[in-house]
Design an enzyme around this catalytic site. Structure first.
Site, PDB file in Angstrom:
ATOM      1  N   ASP A 100       1.415  -1.334   0.325  1.00 40.45           N
ATOM      2  CA  ASP A 100       0.224   0.075  -0.072  1.00 40.45           C
ATOM      3  C   ASP A 100       1.023   1.012  -0.081  1.00 40.45           C
ATOM      4  O   ASP A 100       2.365   1.141   0.273  1.00 40.45           O
ATOM      5  CB  ASP A 100      -0.881   0.971   1.042  1.00 40.45           C
ATOM      6  CG  ASP A 100       0.059  -0.146   2.492  1.00 40.45           C
ATOM      7  OD1 ASP A 100       1.193  -0.337   2.818  1.00 40.45           O
ATOM      8  OD2 ASP A 100      -0.740  -0.527   3.459  1.00 40.45           O
ATOM      9  N   HIS A 127      -7.434  -4.356   9.724  1.00 42.14           N
ATOM     10  CA  HIS A 127      -7.184  -4.416   8.051  1.00 42.14           C
ATOM     11  C   HIS A 127      -5.840  -4.531   7.992  1.00 42.14           C
ATOM     12  O   HIS A 127      -5.053  -5.345   8.908  1.00 42.14           O
ATOM     13  CB  HIS A 127      -7.357  -2.951   8.362  1.00 42.14           C
ATOM     14  CG  HIS A 127      -6.122  -1.668   8.127  1.00 42.14           C
ATOM     15  ND1 HIS A 127      -5.892  -0.784   9.237  1.00 42.14           N
ATOM     16  CD2 HIS A 127      -4.196  -2.552   8.743  1.00 42.14           C
ATOM     17  CE1 HIS A 127      -4.575  -0.186   9.019  1.00 42.14           C
ATOM     18  NE2 HIS A 127      -4.292  -1.404   9.023  1.00 42.14           N
TER      19      HIS A 127
HETATM   20  C1  GLP Z   1      -0.986   0.349   8.505  1.00 35.44           C
HETATM   21  C2  GLP Z   1      -0.346  -0.266   7.652  1.00 35.44           C
HETATM   22  C3  GLP Z   1      -0.744  -1.632   7.480  1.00 35.44           C
HETATM   23  C4  GLP Z   1       0.330  -2.158   8.577  1.00 35.44           C
HETATM   24  C5  GLP Z   1      -0.783  -1.725  10.186  1.00 35.44           C
HETATM   25  C6  GLP Z   1       0.689  -2.167  11.393  1.00 35.44           C
HETATM   26  O1  GLP Z   1      -1.547   1.172   8.614  1.00 35.44           O
HETATM   27  N1  GLP Z   1      -0.816   0.091   6.317  1.00 35.44           N
HETATM   28  O2  GLP Z   1       0.607  -2.513   6.255  1.00 35.44           O
HETATM   29  O3  GLP Z   1       0.996  -3.635   8.937  1.00 35.44           O
HETATM   30  O4  GLP Z   1      -0.796  -0.353   9.837  1.00 35.44           O
HETATM   31  O5  GLP Z   1       1.046  -0.923  11.196  1.00 35.44           O
HETATM   32  P1  GLP Z   1       1.940  -1.287  12.678  1.00 35.44           P
HETATM   33  O6  GLP Z   1       2.492  -2.431  12.439  1.00 35.44           O
HETATM   34  O7  GLP Z   1       2.618  -0.305  13.035  1.00 35.44           O
HETATM   35  O8  GLP Z   1       1.227  -1.724  13.727  1.00 35.44           O
END
Ligand code: GLP
Length: 242
Positions: free
Chosen positions: A68, A139
């Site tokens: 993304d 998500h």
């Molecule tokens: C973001 C990204 C995701 C990621 C998620 C968790 O918004 N778009 O791909 O997996 O949030 O992030 P983190 O690993 O910082 O908890």
């Protein structure tokens, strides 16, 4: 099949994730990697850089496709996912920059950029391993909970909760983009293997819901239960209810 690996330390968490990616590259140097951003994979990328520097792994023939990108940030913005990938991984390994792909969030026409990314993925063929983090609302990529989910890459409006979670990386919440371009659930589920990683107490409930709860578009990660080859790597805190 769901294979859950519980790790005991930050180091083991990162080594396990990096080890899975490195073994794939050792057996298939031309592997197509699906990569993720967020804080979860940072240590995994650091370990991969270490493995590359000691000569255990090469990315020379590999290619990568990121999940993304924010819409509206210039590519060189400190928080663009292209810049994140360059700084946290690509600049430190031997992957050819033309073989690295991140959706184009700076494109004048994001809908067209999503279509272009879909075509690029179609031409690439099947992703060998898709790395995923997990959002607090379930998500994956930026596929937010909804009544219906979209299969191919598409433009999404970010939930306020997601913008808030990511605000820690920006000077203020107002600067967090409102929209993003993401691979769809269909693109993610097409990967041969999926590596889902989560750490920390704040992911414990959502990962249990995703892997053990009902399969529902309201928790997009629950769709992973339908995939035949998912490896889940958690630390003790995130794996508490698994
Ligand atoms: C973001 C990204 C995701 C990621 C998620 C968790 O918004 N778009 O791909 O997996 O949030 O992030 P983190 O690993 O910082 O908890």
């Amino acid at each position: 099949m769901l294979n859950i690996i519980k790790t005991n330390s930050e180091q083991q968490f990162n080594e396990t994730g990096a080890g899975i990616i490195a073994s794939l590259l050792q057996s298939n140097p031309r592997a197509i990697l699906g990569l993720a951003t967020g804080s979860t994979p940072v240590g995994v990328y650091e370990k991969l850089i270490e493995l590359y520097k000691e000569g255990s792994v090469s990315f020379k023939q590999a290619s990568s496709y990121n999940l993304d990108e924010y819409i509206g940030l210039p590519v060189d913005h400190p928080e663009s996912y292209r810049r994140f990938m360059d700084e946290k991984l690509f600049n430190h390994i031997d992957i050819l920059s033309e073989n690295t792909h991140v959706p184009s969030g700076a494109a004048a026409n994001p809908e067209q950029a999503a279509k272009d990314y879909a075509n690029l993925l179609d031409e690439a063929g099947q992703i060998d391993l898709q790395l995923l983090g997990l959002g607090h609302n379930g998500h994956i990529g930026f596929n937010e909970p909804a009544e219906e989910l979209t299969g191919p890459p598409h433009v999404v409006k970010l939930e306020e909760r997601t913008r808030l979670a990511n605000a820690r990386f920006f000077p203020s919440i107002d600067e967090v983009p409102t929209h993003a371009l993401t691979m769809g659930i269909g693109s993610i589920l097409q990967a041969k293997q999926i590596l889902l990683m989560a750490k920390g107490e704040d992911k414990a409930k959502v990962i249990a819901k995703a892997l053990k709860g009902p399969i529902t578009t309201k928790c997009p990660a629950s769709l992973l239960q339908t995939h035949s080859n998912v490896v889940v790597v958690v630390d003790q805190a995130a794996g508490r209810y698994l």
